[in-house]
Design a protein around this motif. Structure first.
Motif, short mmCIF file in Angstrom:
data_model
loop_
_atom_site.label_atom_id
_atom_site.label_comp_id
_atom_site.label_asym_id
_atom_site.label_seq_id
_atom_site.Cartn_x
_atom_site.Cartn_y
_atom_site.Cartn_z
N ILE A 131 0.83 -1.21 0.00
CA ILE A 131 0.00 0.00 0.00
C ILE A 131 0.86 1.25 0.00
CG2 ILE A 131 -0.25 0.23 2.52
CD1 ILE A 131 -3.20 0.93 1.99
N ALA A 132 2.04 1.19 0.64
CA ALA A 132 2.95 2.34 0.63
C ALA A 132 3.48 2.61 -0.77
CB ALA A 132 4.11 2.09 1.60
N LEU A 133 3.77 1.54 -1.50
CA LEU A 133 4.25 1.70 -2.89
C LEU A 133 3.15 2.25 -3.79
CD1 LEU A 133 6.36 -1.59 -3.22
CD2 LEU A 133 7.23 0.76 -3.21
N LEU A 134 1.91 1.82 -3.56
CA LEU A 134 0.79 2.36 -4.34
C LEU A 134 0.59 3.85 -4.03
CD1 LEU A 134 -1.82 -0.55 -4.11
CD2 LEU A 134 -0.49 0.13 -6.12
N GLU A 135 0.71 4.20 -2.76
CA GLU A 135 0.60 5.61 -2.39
C GLU A 135 1.73 6.43 -3.01
OE1 GLU A 135 0.27 6.35 1.77
OE2 GLU A 135 -1.40 4.98 2.05
N ARG A 136 2.92 5.88 -3.02
CA ARG A 136 4.06 6.56 -3.61
C ARG A 136 3.83 6.84 -5.09
NH1 ARG A 136 9.65 6.94 -2.36
NH2 ARG A 136 10.97 7.15 -4.22
N ASP A 137 3.14 5.92 -5.76
CA ASP A 137 2.83 6.06 -7.19
C ASP A 137 1.50 6.78 -7.43
OD1 ASP A 137 5.17 4.75 -7.83
OD2 ASP A 137 4.22 2.78 -7.92
N SER A 138 0.91 7.31 -6.34
CA SER A 138 -0.35 8.06 -6.42
C SER A 138 -1.50 7.22 -6.99
CB SER A 138 -0.17 9.33 -7.25
OG SER A 138 0.78 10.19 -6.66
N LYS A 139 -1.52 5.93 -6.68
CA LYS A 139 -2.59 5.06 -7.14
C LYS A 139 -3.69 4.99 -6.07
CE LYS A 139 0.28 2.31 -10.24
NZ LYS A 139 0.75 0.95 -10.63
N PHE A 140 -4.28 6.17 -5.81
CA PHE A 140 -5.27 6.27 -4.75
C PHE A 140 -6.61 5.66 -5.16
CE2 PHE A 140 -2.25 9.73 -3.91
CZ PHE A 140 -1.86 9.37 -2.63
N ARG A 141 -6.87 5.59 -6.44
CA ARG A 141 -8.10 4.95 -6.90
C ARG A 141 -8.11 3.48 -6.48
NH1 ARG A 141 -9.15 1.76 -11.33
NH2 ARG A 141 -11.33 1.73 -12.05
N GLU A 142 -7.00 2.80 -6.74
CA GLU A 142 -6.90 1.39 -6.39
C GLU A 142 -6.99 1.19 -4.88
OE1 GLU A 142 -5.07 2.98 -8.47
OE2 GLU A 142 -4.97 1.87 -10.38
N ILE A 143 -6.30 2.06 -4.14
CA ILE A 143 -6.31 1.94 -2.68
C ILE A 143 -7.72 2.14 -2.13
CG2 ILE A 143 -5.48 2.99 -0.54
CD1 ILE A 143 -2.91 3.73 -2.05
N SER A 144 -8.41 3.16 -2.64
CA SER A 144 -9.76 3.45 -2.16
C SER A 144 -10.72 2.31 -2.45
CB SER A 144 -10.28 4.75 -2.80
OG SER A 144 -9.49 5.86 -2.41
N LEU A 145 -10.65 1.76 -3.66
CA LEU A 145 -11.54 0.66 -4.02
C LEU A 145 -11.27 -0.57 -3.16
CD1 LEU A 145 -11.57 0.95 -7.93
CD2 LEU A 145 -13.42 1.51 -6.34
N ILE A 146 -10.00 -0.85 -2.89
CA ILE A 146 -9.64 -1.98 -2.04
C ILE A 146 -10.21 -1.79 -0.64
CG2 ILE A 146 -7.72 -3.12 -0.85
CD1 ILE A 146 -6.08 -2.73 -3.41
N ASN A 147 -10.03 -0.60 -0.09
CA ASN A 147 -10.53 -0.32 1.26
C ASN A 147 -12.05 -0.41 1.33
OD1 ASN A 147 -7.98 0.09 2.35
ND2 ASN A 147 -8.00 2.28 1.93
N ILE A 148 -12.72 0.05 0.27
CA ILE A 148 -14.18 -0.01 0.24
C ILE A 148 -14.66 -1.46 0.21
CG2 ILE A 148 -16.21 0.45 -1.19
CD1 ILE A 148 -14.84 3.09 -2.03
N PHE A 149 -14.10 -2.26 -0.70
CA PHE A 149 -14.51 -3.66 -0.81
C PHE A 149 -14.19 -4.43 0.47
CE2 PHE A 149 -13.92 -3.16 -5.61
CZ PHE A 149 -15.27 -2.97 -5.81
N ALA A 150 -13.01 -4.17 1.05
CA ALA A 150 -12.61 -4.88 2.26
C ALA A 150 -13.53 -4.51 3.43
CB ALA A 150 -11.16 -4.56 2.60
N SER A 151 -13.86 -3.23 3.55
CA SER A 151 -14.75 -2.78 4.62
C SER A 151 -16.14 -3.40 4.49
CB SER A 151 -14.87 -1.25 4.61
OG SER A 151 -13.64 -0.65 4.87
N CYS A 152 -16.65 -3.44 3.27
CA CYS A 152 -17.97 -4.03 3.04
C CYS A 152 -17.97 -5.54 3.33
CB CYS A 152 -18.41 -3.78 1.60
SG CYS A 152 -18.80 -2.05 1.24
#
Length: 227
Positions: A131-152
């Motif tokens: 997740i740190a590498l995704l944040e470093r690459d500004s891939k916040f769309r992917e991070i947000s979708l993952i967090n949403i699906f995981a939370s649900c």
């Protein structure tokens, strides 16, 4: 182009946060009707312990991955394995000391809760570098979708178990399922894979992240003293 990318990143961060908060509120409203208040109190006690230990599970290593300018393969590998090592130590420690914590708090049921939640340490550690590498690459769309699906997924599991009268274990399962789904999705999306670390790399990442760790630690106790 850079402004558009920044705007998109902020939008996805806000959307992810709004959905997660909404999910939590809906979850609380539903689960409060199915789970006794004493079980929520038990989970809150466990949460205090887990929040403190969570600081030691990362020690600012993820921040180092995001912030360090010259991030090479050696540092990535060292950060991953250092996180995993710290999480393994915390996992074993929490398993062993949870009966003592339970005795100190005067609630025998918290032992099972803490020992079950201890599993989240290696799960989160294995996902932290990704997740740190995704944040470093500004891939916040992917991070947000993952967090949403995981939370649900976690909330759905908790509601299902609560209907079957599993009580506090429903809340524990929510945390475990959420962490598991985050781990699985992050590893599927990220192309980076760890390899053998080096002592030199571990020393570099440790010295870089220690100041961040102490900041987190001081901030935790400062906020705790305010409450």
């Amino acid at each position: 182009m850079a402004i558009q990318k920044l705007g998109s990143s902020i939008s996805w961060l806000l959307l992810g946060r709004i959905v997660q908060v909404s999910t939590q509120l809906v979850g609380i409203a539903i689960l409060a009707r199915l789970i006794p208040p004493s079980d929520f109190g038990l989970m809150a006690l466990a949460g205090v312990v887990m929040t403190l230990l969570q600081i030691f599970s990362d020690m600012g290593v993820s921040s180092a991955i995001i912030q360090k300018k010259d991030l090479d393969a050696d540092l990535k590998n060292s950060a991953f394995w250092l996180n995993l090592l710290l999480s393994a130590i915390l996992f074993i420690t929490l398993i062993l000391v949870s009966p003592l914590v339970s005795e100190h708090l005067g609630n025998a049921n918290i032992t099972v809760v803490l020992q079950a939640l201890a599993i989240t340490f290696p799960l989160n550690a294995a996902a932290a570098s990704q997740i740190a590498l995704l944040e470093r690459d500004s891939k916040f769309r992917e991070i947000s979708l993952i967090n949403i699906f995981a939370s649900c997924a976690g909330l759905s599991t908790a509601i299902l178990l609560a209907f079957k009268n599993f009580g506090v274990l429903s809340l524990v399962a929510q945390s475990l399922v959420t962490a598991t789904f985050q781990f699985i999705f992050l590893w599927r999306i990220s192309s980076w894979r760890p390899s053998t670390p080096s002592i030199h790399g571990i020393k570099k990442i440790f010295f870089f992240s220690r100041d961040v760790f102490f900041f987190y630690l001081v901030n935790y106790f400062h906020r705790s003293s305010d409450t």
